[in-house]
Design a protein around this motif. Structure first.
Motif, mmCIF file in Angstrom:
data_model
loop_
_atom_site.group_PDB
_atom_site.id
_atom_site.type_symbol
_atom_site.label_atom_id
_atom_site.label_comp_id
_atom_site.label_asym_id
_atom_site.label_seq_id
_atom_site.Cartn_x
_atom_site.Cartn_y
_atom_site.Cartn_z
ATOM 1 N N HIS A 114 60.940 23.418 87.042
ATOM 2 C CA HIS A 114 60.202 24.542 87.357
ATOM 3 C C HIS A 114 59.391 24.471 88.860
ATOM 4 C CE1 HIS A 114 57.387 22.129 85.093
ATOM 5 N NE2 HIS A 114 56.415 22.598 85.884
ATOM 6 N N ILE A 115 59.165 25.523 89.256
ATOM 7 C CA ILE A 115 58.314 25.943 90.233
ATOM 8 C C ILE A 115 57.077 26.617 89.698
ATOM 9 C CG2 ILE A 115 57.908 26.795 92.684
ATOM 10 C CD1 ILE A 115 60.977 26.354 93.125
ATOM 11 N N ALA A 116 55.994 25.966 89.788
ATOM 12 C CA ALA A 116 54.470 26.590 89.445
ATOM 13 C C ALA A 116 53.751 27.263 90.509
ATOM 14 C CB ALA A 116 53.670 25.528 88.559
ATOM 15 N N ILE A 117 53.667 28.485 90.168
ATOM 16 C CA ILE A 117 52.883 29.362 91.327
ATOM 17 C C ILE A 117 51.415 29.781 90.336
ATOM 18 C CG2 ILE A 117 52.973 31.456 92.518
ATOM 19 C CD1 ILE A 117 55.971 31.162 92.442
ATOM 20 N N HIS A 150 59.602 41.164 87.766
ATOM 21 C CA HIS A 150 60.312 41.997 86.698
ATOM 22 C C HIS A 150 60.917 43.228 87.342
ATOM 23 C CE1 HIS A 150 61.257 45.030 83.308
ATOM 24 N NE2 HIS A 150 61.853 43.982 82.888
ATOM 25 N N ASP A 151 59.831 44.066 87.811
ATOM 26 C CA ASP A 151 60.206 45.270 88.473
ATOM 27 C C ASP A 151 60.868 45.577 89.521
ATOM 28 O OD1 ASP A 151 58.889 46.300 86.097
ATOM 29 O OD2 ASP A 151 57.497 46.916 86.897
ATOM 30 N N VAL A 152 60.244 44.554 90.538
ATOM 31 C CA VAL A 152 60.715 44.442 92.037
ATOM 32 C C VAL A 152 61.744 43.395 92.115
ATOM 33 C CG1 VAL A 152 60.081 44.002 94.423
ATOM 34 C CG2 VAL A 152 58.309 45.099 92.977
ATOM 35 N N LEU A 153 61.987 42.196 91.727
ATOM 36 C CA LEU A 153 62.739 41.455 91.762
ATOM 37 C C LEU A 153 63.898 41.280 90.668
ATOM 38 C CD1 LEU A 153 60.733 38.406 93.276
ATOM 39 C CD2 LEU A 153 62.144 40.141 94.534
ATOM 40 N N GLY A 154 63.656 42.163 89.613
ATOM 41 C CA GLY A 154 64.634 42.225 88.584
ATOM 42 C C GLY A 154 64.851 41.103 87.820
ATOM 43 N N ALA A 155 63.745 40.246 87.703
ATOM 44 C CA ALA A 155 63.912 38.824 86.933
ATOM 45 C C ALA A 155 63.598 39.178 85.404
ATOM 46 C CB ALA A 155 63.187 38.015 87.514
ATOM 47 N N LYS A 156 64.125 38.106 84.487
ATOM 48 C CA LYS A 156 64.002 38.210 83.223
ATOM 49 C C LYS A 156 62.413 37.286 83.153
ATOM 50 C CE LYS A 156 66.061 35.958 79.606
ATOM 51 N NZ LYS A 156 67.478 35.162 79.123
ATOM 52 N N ILE A 157 61.522 38.007 82.576
ATOM 53 C CA ILE A 157 60.136 37.225 82.063
ATOM 54 C C ILE A 157 59.839 37.018 80.541
ATOM 55 C CG2 ILE A 157 59.338 37.852 84.508
ATOM 56 C CD1 ILE A 157 57.565 40.088 82.750
ATOM 57 N N VAL A 187 45.388 27.023 80.914
ATOM 58 C CA VAL A 187 46.173 28.021 81.682
ATOM 59 C C VAL A 187 46.931 28.869 80.725
ATOM 60 C CG1 VAL A 187 46.774 26.496 83.677
ATOM 61 C CG2 VAL A 187 48.287 26.459 81.575
ATOM 62 N N ARG A 188 47.220 30.039 81.418
ATOM 63 C CA ARG A 188 48.149 30.910 80.791
ATOM 64 C C ARG A 188 49.219 31.069 81.508
ATOM 65 N NH1 ARG A 188 46.376 36.416 80.663
ATOM 66 N NH2 ARG A 188 47.829 37.085 79.139
ATOM 67 N N VAL A 189 50.535 30.977 81.086
ATOM 68 C CA VAL A 189 51.721 30.938 81.668
ATOM 69 C C VAL A 189 52.584 32.005 81.372
ATOM 70 C CG1 VAL A 189 51.483 28.673 82.363
ATOM 71 C CG2 VAL A 189 52.913 29.466 80.402
ATOM 72 N N ILE A 190 53.340 32.427 82.149
ATOM 73 C CA ILE A 190 54.615 33.454 81.992
ATOM 74 C C ILE A 190 55.882 32.883 82.722
ATOM 75 C CG2 ILE A 190 55.434 35.610 82.376
ATOM 76 C CD1 ILE A 190 52.859 37.144 81.985
ATOM 77 N N SER A 231 67.033 27.757 87.088
ATOM 78 C CA SER A 231 65.878 27.030 86.889
ATOM 79 C C SER A 231 64.600 28.073 86.417
ATOM 80 C CB SER A 231 64.992 26.427 88.153
ATOM 81 O OG SER A 231 64.224 25.526 88.113
ATOM 82 N N LYS A 232 63.480 27.592 86.429
ATOM 83 C CA LYS A 232 62.580 28.862 86.106
ATOM 84 C C LYS A 232 61.220 28.661 87.126
ATOM 85 C CE LYS A 232 60.824 26.184 82.281
ATOM 86 N NZ LYS A 232 62.087 25.119 81.750
#
Ligand code: CO
Length: 143
Positions: free
Chosen positions: A14-17, A30-37, A48-51, A58-59
Motif C-alpha cells: 500500500h501507499i499511505a496518504i 470515488h467520484d473524481v477518479l472512479g476508484a473503489k473505496i 488512525v482512521r483509514v479508508i 495495490s491499494k
C-alpha cells in the motif's frame, strides 16, 4: 551492495496518504477518479482512521489522525493539506530482512524489532534519511 538476482522486497502492499478529512478525500477518489473505496475503519491502537482505495495492483490507505496523541498528528501539522506518508513493500521473512538490513547498515526505526502493524502482520519502518526522504514500511506477508 550487490545488483544480482537477490530479491527481498516484493509487491507494493500500500501507499499511505495522510489527509485532514478522510470522508472528503475518499469521496474524491470515488467520484473524481472512479476508484473503489472501503468504509472507514477505526484503528484505535494505531491512532488512525483509514479508508482503503482498492486498486487493481495495490491499494492506497487514506489515514486521518484519531485522538490527540495520534502518531500522524504532527505530520498533518507540517502538511496541512495532507501528503504521502509512507510506501509499504511486502517481504516474505521479516527476521531475515532485519538481519540483512543490519548487515547493510540500514537503520530500523524504534528498537529494531518488528511490531504488529495496522493489518495485524509484523512490520518495520526504515528511516526516511536512508531512503531519499521516503518513509518505507516492510510488511511480512505469508502466501
Ligand atoms: Co502502512
Amino acid at each position: 551492495m550487490g545488483w544480482g538476482a537477490f530479491i527481498m522486497i516484493g509487491k507494493i502492499n500500500h501507499i499511505a496518504i495522510v489527509v485532514p478529512d478522510i470522508e472528503r478525500s475518499a469521496r474524491k477518489y470515488h467520484d473524481v477518479l472512479g476508484a473503489k473505496i472501503s468504509s472507514p475503519i477505526k484503528l484505535a491502537e494505531h491512532g488512525v482512521r483509514v479508508i482503503f482505495v482498492d486498486l487493481e495492483n495495490s491499494k492506497i490507505e487514506l489515514m486521518e489522525p484519531l485522538g490527540t496523541d495520534s502518531p500522524i498528528a504532527k505530520f498533518l501539522q507540517k502538511n496541512p493539506l495532507g501528503g504521502m506518508h509512507h510506501i509499504c513493500f511486502e517481504v516474505k521473512n521479516i527476521k531475515e530482512v532485519i538481519l540483512h538490513l543490519q548487515k547493510e547498515g540500514a537503520g530500523i526505526i524504534g528498537d529494531g524489532e518488528p511490531k504488529i502493524g495496522a493489518h495485524g502482520l509484523p512490520v518495520i519502518f526504515l528511516y526516511p534519511k536512508d531512503f531519499d526522504g521516503v518513509l518505507i514500511e516492510l510488511e511480512e506477508v505469508r502466501d
